[in-house]
Design a protein around this motif. Sequence first.
Motif, mmCIF file in Angstrom:
data_model
loop_
_atom_site.group_PDB
_atom_site.id
_atom_site.type_symbol
_atom_site.label_atom_id
_atom_site.label_comp_id
_atom_site.label_asym_id
_atom_site.label_seq_id
_atom_site.Cartn_x
_atom_site.Cartn_y
_atom_site.Cartn_z
ATOM 1 N N ILE B 3 0.839 -1.183 0.000
ATOM 2 C CA ILE B 3 0.000 0.000 0.000
ATOM 3 C C ILE B 3 0.879 1.239 0.000
ATOM 4 O O ILE B 3 1.632 1.477 0.931
ATOM 5 C CB ILE B 3 -0.906 -0.022 1.230
ATOM 6 N N MET B 39 -7.576 1.048 11.142
ATOM 7 C CA MET B 39 -7.660 -0.413 11.144
ATOM 8 C C MET B 39 -8.705 -0.876 12.148
ATOM 9 O O MET B 39 -8.675 -0.475 13.304
ATOM 10 C CB MET B 39 -6.287 -1.002 11.513
ATOM 11 N N SER B 118 -16.547 0.700 5.989
ATOM 12 C CA SER B 118 -15.931 1.927 5.471
ATOM 13 C C SER B 118 -16.773 3.161 5.802
ATOM 14 O O SER B 118 -16.265 4.272 5.886
ATOM 15 C CB SER B 118 -15.717 1.828 3.955
ATOM 16 N N THR B 124 -13.515 2.828 8.915
ATOM 17 C CA THR B 124 -12.153 2.283 8.838
ATOM 18 C C THR B 124 -11.712 2.141 7.385
ATOM 19 O O THR B 124 -12.545 2.111 6.466
ATOM 20 C CB THR B 124 -12.071 0.918 9.560
ATOM 21 N N ASN B 125 -10.400 2.103 7.198
ATOM 22 C CA ASN B 125 -9.851 1.834 5.874
ATOM 23 C C ASN B 125 -9.624 0.338 5.671
ATOM 24 O O ASN B 125 -9.743 -0.180 4.574
ATOM 25 C CB ASN B 125 -8.507 2.542 5.681
ATOM 26 N N PHE B 126 -9.277 -0.322 6.765
ATOM 27 C CA PHE B 126 -8.890 -1.731 6.668
ATOM 28 C C PHE B 126 -9.594 -2.543 7.731
ATOM 29 O O PHE B 126 -9.920 -2.037 8.801
ATOM 30 C CB PHE B 126 -7.366 -1.889 6.809
ATOM 31 N N THR B 128 -9.347 -6.396 9.695
ATOM 32 C CA THR B 128 -8.686 -7.678 9.948
ATOM 33 C C THR B 128 -9.722 -8.611 10.557
ATOM 34 O O THR B 128 -10.370 -8.265 11.545
ATOM 35 C CB THR B 128 -7.506 -7.490 10.922
ATOM 36 N N LEU B 145 -7.062 -9.901 5.646
ATOM 37 C CA LEU B 145 -6.987 -8.448 5.704
ATOM 38 C C LEU B 145 -7.708 -7.901 4.475
ATOM 39 O O LEU B 145 -7.387 -8.280 3.345
ATOM 40 C CB LEU B 145 -5.522 -7.979 5.706
ATOM 41 N N ASN B 147 -9.138 -4.399 2.375
ATOM 42 C CA ASN B 147 -9.234 -2.956 2.188
ATOM 43 C C ASN B 147 -10.707 -2.670 1.914
ATOM 44 O O ASN B 147 -11.198 -2.899 0.798
ATOM 45 C CB ASN B 147 -8.357 -2.517 1.014
ATOM 46 N N LEU B 158 -6.617 -8.443 0.667
ATOM 47 C CA LEU B 158 -5.163 -8.255 0.641
ATOM 48 C C LEU B 158 -4.423 -9.473 1.182
ATOM 49 O O LEU B 158 -3.359 -9.826 0.705
ATOM 50 C CB LEU B 158 -4.779 -7.027 1.473
ATOM 51 N N ILE B 183 0.476 -8.551 8.169
ATOM 52 C CA ILE B 183 -0.347 -7.348 7.992
ATOM 53 C C ILE B 183 0.563 -6.117 7.932
ATOM 54 O O ILE B 183 0.442 -5.272 7.041
ATOM 55 C CB ILE B 183 -1.377 -7.213 9.140
ATOM 56 N N GLN B 186 2.354 -5.334 4.797
ATOM 57 C CA GLN B 186 1.527 -4.660 3.793
ATOM 58 C C GLN B 186 1.639 -3.138 3.905
ATOM 59 O O GLN B 186 1.406 -2.420 2.960
ATOM 60 C CB GLN B 186 0.054 -5.065 3.963
#
Lengths: 266, 465
Positions: B3, B39, B118, B124-126, B128, B145, B147, B158, B183, B186
């Motif tokens: 990323i 995250m 999102s 959040t962006n990501f 887990t 993980l 996105n 991802l 993670i 990344q």
Amino acid sequence: MRNLSRTLGSVVFAAALMISAAGCKKKAPIVNTPPPTSAPARTTNEPPPSAPLAVRINSFTGEPRSIERGQSATLRWSVGNSTDISLDQNLGAVAANGTRQVFPSQTTTYTLTARSGATQDTRSVTIEVNSSVPPPPPRPTGPTVSPGEILGRDAQDVYFDYDKNDIRADGRSTLTKDADVIKRILSADPGFTIVIEGHCDERGSEEYNLALGDRRAIAVKEFLVQLGVPEDRLKTISFGKERPVCTDQDEACYQRNRRGHLAPAQ
Amino acid sequence: MKIKLILASLTALAAGAIFVLGQDKIGGEIIKPKGNPKMAVIDFRGGGDAQKFMTTFNTTLWDELKNSGALEMVGKAFYPLEIPQQPQDFKPPTTAAPLRRGDPPRVVKNGPWLTDWSGPPTNTNFLTFGYTAVQDGRLLLRGFLFNVGQPDVTSANLIGKLYVGSLDDDGAKKVAREFAADILQQFGMKSLSGTKIYFVSDRSGNKEIWSMDYDGSNQKQMTNYKTISKDPAVSPDGKMFAFHTLTKTGWQIMVHSVETGKKLPFYNMVTSTIETPEFAPDGQHMLFSATVDGWLQICMTDLNGGNLVRLSHVHALEVSPKVNPKTKRDVLFISGRSGIEQLWKMSIDGGEVERITNGEGYVANPSWNPNGQMIAFAWTRGFEPGAYNIFVMNLASKELGQLTSSAGKNESPFWAPDGAHLVYQNTPTHGRTAQIYTMLADGKNQQKLTTQGDNTQPVWSNAIN
């Protein structure tokens, strides 16, 4: 030739010394001559005398003849034709044949007296007591106060400014006195070695302080060597800020810790 | 798959703590770093016996990601109610005819979807997520993980990977750390899991070399010389450590094997003080400071002490040589050659000498960031003598950041292998003993690693043991 005459001269001188030494010598303790060994043999071999039989001390010995104070000796005797037998030194009447352990505190002569009617016989033996005064301790190899003690008592610490290794004016006079102390010690004990410790206060970093302490010890060493202290008697070590003498966080304590210290090498 | 925005964020992290040296504004305005990627991490659940170890697993995974400093963790209170456990759980919403004529088509939810995460309130962006199960008596982790900013599951995915560990707390920690490392990779981050910190502790009664895990666990005594042992350093491969010890003849360098703990041959030059050993990044040389002609000078030898070369030739004290791990050529060191001790740089052949700090205050303990561009050191600039604080600098631009602000003395910074953390020692005001902490390169997230005795001079081994 010159060497020879000097040798001769020294021989004569040595001889004279010996004579004079002999003259000065303390009088040897009086020791009765031991009876000749042949004497008892002679007595036993002689035909018995006619009556009244004469008093006769056949033997009177002391063993050992020489003792240390506090030790004992054994008197041993054999007397013929007498019942009236005594020892002096307050030992009193004894039998015709006997032994007695004695503890003389000084050289003593013991006399054995045997009587019978009008006749008497006496014999003496001397027990020599050595060293009535204890001997001195072995001669010391150095001064009686150890060099380390003299150093600890008389040598002063030298102090430094913060982050500096120059010897200050007060340090110069301190080290001049310290040099005299060291020279005095070395004159008595030339093998003595001194380790110069360099110390720092707690503010600098551990790593730089160790370097600074090393440099301070070397500065002290260089100054002492200039004053005539033999370089090979001086070692250096840095303790950085590992061994503070105080832990207060003020300048008085910091100053006490920024020091060069003289210690005996291990 | 990496990323890009993360690299930018790392730079922001560094830049955030930086201002220009020439402006003379110590303690002045520090630019706020731009937000890190956000995250969310679900609470993983375990099938059957695996559930017993899920508390350990979830705590470890969360801490690993949070402590990396690269992520902004979104609190679990903001998560949607429907939690996915595998990619198949995501069901795109569908549209249906509006209930009233003229309205826009209705969106019909069919299950968890990316926009649940999102969009607000999670934002959040990501994400887990995943789960664990028992397979053949071992703990199996399925970790993912996503996105969640992507329009569909395929482009969002991802990481989707299996991890295996023993069916106990240790196994749960292991799989959590491995997953976290993947993670963080990344995001351009290196996981610190498995790395060691070497340090000095007097808790046995003497200063000896100790080691611990990166998080302060597993503290172990490594030497037993019973005098004073300090100045630890670790070889680039992590197989040897060096330090110095007070012996009958002075301070000498010792080199030990990490594996056996045994002393390896190192021939010390005959002098009163040798200190601050440093393994050169080429793995072939040792640098240190030693008394030469009455002054501590920077020297270099082979790994066994042979072939001595003196790098500096000044009537000044010089310590702490540190070689640039990237160029393997630039050497940072502390020198008193301009007066009070400052940070200097030279090339490994002794040339190109340059002063780095401006002459104010006292400087100590330089350390290279693994990137070979950032450095950290302790400095009293702006404070009383002895009141060290930790500074970072971009060596090329001379941009400077101050990470600590008093609270006693802050010394011995050492960069972590991830280039984002530092380990250092703090001695509280009026305190007599120091403790070791880690923090992020912006001074945040300080974590205390030691408590017993006096603990100093931490160095972070790059190797995973």
